[in-house]
Design a protein around this motif. Structure first.
Motif, PDB file in Angstrom:
ATOM      1  N   GLY A 129       0.316  -9.014  -4.094  1.00 52.66           N
ATOM      2  CA  GLY A 129      -0.851  -8.497  -4.031  1.00 52.66           C
ATOM      3  C   GLY A 129      -1.354  -7.336  -2.810  1.00 52.66           C
ATOM      4  O   GLY A 129      -2.057  -6.236  -3.452  1.00 52.66           O
ATOM      5  N   ALA A 130      -0.286  -7.575  -1.803  1.00 53.87           N
ATOM      6  CA  ALA A 130      -0.462  -6.109  -1.280  1.00 53.87           C
ATOM      7  C   ALA A 130       0.804  -5.741  -0.807  1.00 53.87           C
ATOM      8  O   ALA A 130       1.565  -6.153  -0.921  1.00 53.87           O
ATOM      9  N   PHE A 131       0.307  -4.224  -1.292  1.00 57.16           N
ATOM     10  CA  PHE A 131       0.802  -3.104  -1.169  1.00 57.16           C
ATOM     11  C   PHE A 131       1.918  -3.071   0.430  1.00 57.16           C
ATOM     12  O   PHE A 131       0.973  -2.833   1.448  1.00 57.16           O
ATOM     13  N   PRO A 132       2.936  -3.191   0.631  1.00 59.44           N
ATOM     14  CA  PRO A 132       4.093  -3.033   1.614  1.00 59.44           C
ATOM     15  C   PRO A 132       3.710  -1.355   2.253  1.00 59.44           C
ATOM     16  O   PRO A 132       3.236  -0.342   1.296  1.00 59.44           O
ATOM     17  N   ALA A 133       3.631  -1.018   3.377  1.00 58.35           N
ATOM     18  CA  ALA A 133       2.594  -0.487   4.136  1.00 58.35           C
ATOM     19  C   ALA A 133       3.139   1.205   3.581  1.00 58.35           C
ATOM     20  O   ALA A 133       3.075   2.113   2.899  1.00 58.35           O
ATOM     21  N   LEU A 134       5.024   0.692   3.605  1.00 57.29           N
ATOM     22  CA  LEU A 134       5.473   2.377   2.914  1.00 57.29           C
ATOM     23  C   LEU A 134       5.401   2.277   1.531  1.00 57.29           C
ATOM     24  O   LEU A 134       4.883   4.257   1.083  1.00 57.29           O
ATOM     25  N   HIS A 191       3.287   5.783   0.201  1.00 55.90           N
ATOM     26  CA  HIS A 191       4.279   6.768  -0.798  1.00 55.90           C
ATOM     27  C   HIS A 191       3.144   6.926  -1.756  1.00 55.90           C
ATOM     28  O   HIS A 191       2.978   8.074  -2.325  1.00 55.90           O
ATOM     29  N   LEU A 192       1.853   6.314  -2.140  1.00 57.07           N
ATOM     30  CA  LEU A 192       1.839   6.385  -3.802  1.00 57.07           C
ATOM     31  C   LEU A 192       0.382   7.360  -3.377  1.00 57.07           C
ATOM     32  O   LEU A 192      -0.142   8.582  -4.313  1.00 57.07           O
ATOM     33  N   LEU A 193      -0.214   7.247  -1.663  1.00 62.70           N
ATOM     34  CA  LEU A 193      -1.410   8.566  -0.993  1.00 62.70           C
ATOM     35  C   LEU A 193      -0.404   9.808  -1.636  1.00 62.70           C
ATOM     36  O   LEU A 193      -1.622  10.750  -1.730  1.00 62.70           O
ATOM     37  N   GLU A 194       0.613   9.582  -0.759  1.00 62.61           N
ATOM     38  CA  GLU A 194       1.241  11.196  -0.306  1.00 62.61           C
ATOM     39  C   GLU A 194       2.201  11.739  -2.165  1.00 62.61           C
ATOM     40  O   GLU A 194       1.335  12.866  -2.183  1.00 62.61           O
ATOM     41  N   ALA A 195       1.782  10.961  -2.875  1.00 62.99           N
ATOM     42  CA  ALA A 195       2.062  11.229  -4.145  1.00 62.99           C
ATOM     43  C   ALA A 195       0.316  11.871  -5.366  1.00 62.99           C
ATOM     44  O   ALA A 195       0.693  12.640  -5.834  1.00 62.99           O
ATOM     45  N   SER A 196      -0.469  11.105  -4.704  1.00 67.22           N
ATOM     46  CA  SER A 196      -1.889  11.236  -5.447  1.00 67.22           C
ATOM     47  C   SER A 196      -2.017  12.521  -4.862  1.00 67.22           C
ATOM     48  O   SER A 196      -2.856  13.928  -5.402  1.00 67.22           O
ATOM     49  N   ASN A 197      -1.457  13.474  -3.592  1.00 63.39           N
ATOM     50  CA  ASN A 197      -1.852  14.917  -2.740  1.00 63.39           C
ATOM     51  C   ASN A 197      -1.218  15.696  -3.832  1.00 63.39           C
ATOM     52  O   ASN A 197      -1.494  17.001  -4.151  1.00 63.39           O
ATOM     53  N   ASP A 198      -0.222  15.290  -4.072  1.00 67.51           N
ATOM     54  CA  ASP A 198       0.502  16.473  -4.603  1.00 67.51           C
ATOM     55  C   ASP A 198       0.648  16.824  -6.512  1.00 67.51           C
ATOM     56  O   ASP A 198       0.916  17.953  -6.929  1.00 67.51           O
TER      57      ASP A 198
END
Length: 156
Positions: A87-92, A96-103
């Motif tokens: 249920g918890a996403f690993p920090a990496l 990565h998902l946050l950085e991809a959202s920015n792009d």
């Protein structure tokens, strides 16, 4: 079929906490006009499977509810890409998902329970072409991310 258990799990997870709802007939009209095959899940959301190339497929959902914020009406189009076993996403992965959202120019990554889901929010009265573009954007982004995060897996 390997996707059936995942579809059932995802549908159950996405439905958690939501009351059973009626499918929005406007979505059916748009999908029919676009020649897109679909099923309606127990939430009343529209579920499609897109061919992603090279034998891959990708789930896409068009949510039936239309949300309001001030003068805006919003419809969501979702496509899952990743499932965290505990249920918890690993920090990496989360970073990565946050950085991809920015792009991305259309849509962003969200966490829905144990799933990473790409969500495109369009106007509640989006045209057929806008719906098609949003489904394509969600499908492509989610399939690319699924490949990245799973080393080529195709569970969604």
């Amino acid at each position: 079929m390997k996707m059936l258990p995942v579809i059932l799990l995802l549908t159950t997870a996405l439905a958690a906490g939501a009351a059973a709802a009626e499918a929005d007939p406007a979505v059916a009209s748009q999908l029919d006009a676009l020649g897109t095959s679909y099923e309606i899940d127990e939430d009343g959301d529209y579920m499609m499977v897109f061919e992603a190339g090279e034998g891959r497929s990708q789930l896409v959902y068009i949510r039936s509810p239309i949300y309001e914020y001030g003068a805006h009406t919003i419809r969501e189009i979702w496509s899952p890409a990743y499932r965290a076993e505990n249920g918890a996403f690993p920090a990496l992965v989360a970073n990565h998902l946050l950085e991809a959202s920015n792009d991305t120019k259309l849509g962003a990554w969200t966490k829905q329970g144990e799933y990473a889901v790409f969500v495109v929010k369009v106007s509640g009265d989006a045209s057929n072409e806008e719906i098609r573009d949003a489904m394509t954007a969600a499908s492509e982004a989610a399939d690319e991310m699924e490949i990245e995060l799973t080393g080529g897996g195709d569970d969604f």
